[in-house]
Design a protein around this motif. Structure first.
Motif, PDB file in Angstrom:
ATOM      1  N   SER A  13     115.818  52.127 -22.305  1.00  0.00           N
ATOM      2  CA  SER A  13     117.128  51.900 -21.707  1.00  0.00           C
ATOM      3  C   SER A  13     118.185  52.254 -22.736  1.00  0.00           C
ATOM      4  O   SER A  13     117.959  52.154 -23.938  1.00  0.00           O
ATOM      5  N   LYS A  19     115.324  46.496 -22.859  1.00  0.00           N
ATOM      6  CA  LYS A  19     115.897  45.302 -22.230  1.00  0.00           C
ATOM      7  C   LYS A  19     114.887  44.558 -21.363  1.00  0.00           C
ATOM      8  O   LYS A  19     114.956  43.328 -21.244  1.00  0.00           O
ATOM      9  N   ASP A  98     115.880  44.849 -13.715  1.00  0.00           N
ATOM     10  CA  ASP A  98     116.744  44.150 -14.675  1.00  0.00           C
ATOM     11  C   ASP A  98     117.571  43.045 -14.023  1.00  0.00           C
ATOM     12  O   ASP A  98     118.557  42.585 -14.582  1.00  0.00           O
ATOM     13  N   ASP A 224     122.416  44.719 -18.407  1.00  0.00           N
ATOM     14  CA  ASP A 224     122.641  46.061 -18.943  1.00  0.00           C
ATOM     15  C   ASP A 224     123.031  46.032 -20.417  1.00  0.00           C
ATOM     16  O   ASP A 224     122.883  47.029 -21.114  1.00  0.00           O
TER      17      ASP A 224
END
Length: 239
Positions: A13, A19, A98, A224
């Protein structure tokens, strides 16, 4: 109608390295996403679709189902389409890897859209505050009276010519597909509008696939950045 949740999980990522394997209260982000999806009890099967042996091992440690990608993919839709060689389901819901907190009611309403046999593809929308409508990171959607999507854009749509005030709608990138529609969608070439806006859902319009929009008030938290990760930790796991 047999349903499956497929969670695309790419290890690399950009903004927050690795992540999906960051810690959230003793389990990784992807483990939390898998468990919260499973715990809704809505799906005949829940799969994680990944390019990573580490993620594969983490999900298998939970007794979960994993499809190990054999190809490189540009999008989550492409990744889950590859998994259909192993996954048997009539309706597939693409859950974002996510987003570790899933809402049962929202996912139930998305699945229920497919009780209409004419629906090939469905997604989610929520109200967007006027001050956020200019932000291109919030994708806006316009729907017809029957809640079929008319257009998606990073631009501020619709244009409020008379200044009377408009309710803007934010698109939430969770999709449901009929199996055949997902295959057709991912095998098609990119559309010109998709390339301009960098929104893959615009490809559906070129294919004649209507997208049924389902309203929700649930605001999923996507991880994020490091700040997002800390926010989720404080909200849900370190009270």
């Amino acid at each position: 109608m047999k349903t499956a949740a497929l969670i695309p999980a790419r290890l690399n990522s950009t903004r927050l390295p690795l992540k999906l394997i960051q810690d959230l209260g003793g389990k990784s982000v992807i483990q939390r996403t898998y468990l919260s999806t499973l715990e809704t009890g809505l799906f005949d099967s829940v799969w994680v679709v990944t390019d990573s042996d580490e993620i594969k091992e983490q999900i298998e440690d939970l007794g979960g189902l994993v499809f190990r990608s054999k190809k490189e993919h540009e999008s989550g839709s492409d990744r889950i389409a590859e998994a259909l060689e192993q996954v048997e389901a009539d309706v597939i819901v693409n859950v974002q890897g996510d987003e570790p907190i899933q809402d049962k009611t929202t996912l139930q309403n998305l699945i229920s859209a497919f009780e209409d046999e004419q629906v090939e593809m469905a997604s989610l929308k929520c109200q967007l505050a006027p001050q956020d409508a200019d932000n291109p990171n919030y994708v806006k959607v316009i729907t017809a009276a029957n809640q079929d999507a008319v257009y998606f854009s990073r631009a501020k749509i619709p244009y409020d010519r008379d200044g009377n005030g408009v309710q803007y709608w934010k698109h939430i990138g969770v999709y449901g597909y009929r199996r055949e529609a997902l295959i057709r969608f991912t095998q098609a070439d990119k559309s010109s509008l998709e390339d301009i806006e960098k929104l893959e859902q615009l490809r559906a319009f070129d294919l004649g696939i209507k997208i049924k929009m389902v309203e929700t008030s649930f605001q999923a938290v996507a991880i994020d950045t490091e700040a997002d990760l800390e926010k989720v930790r404080k909200l849900y796991f370190y009270k």
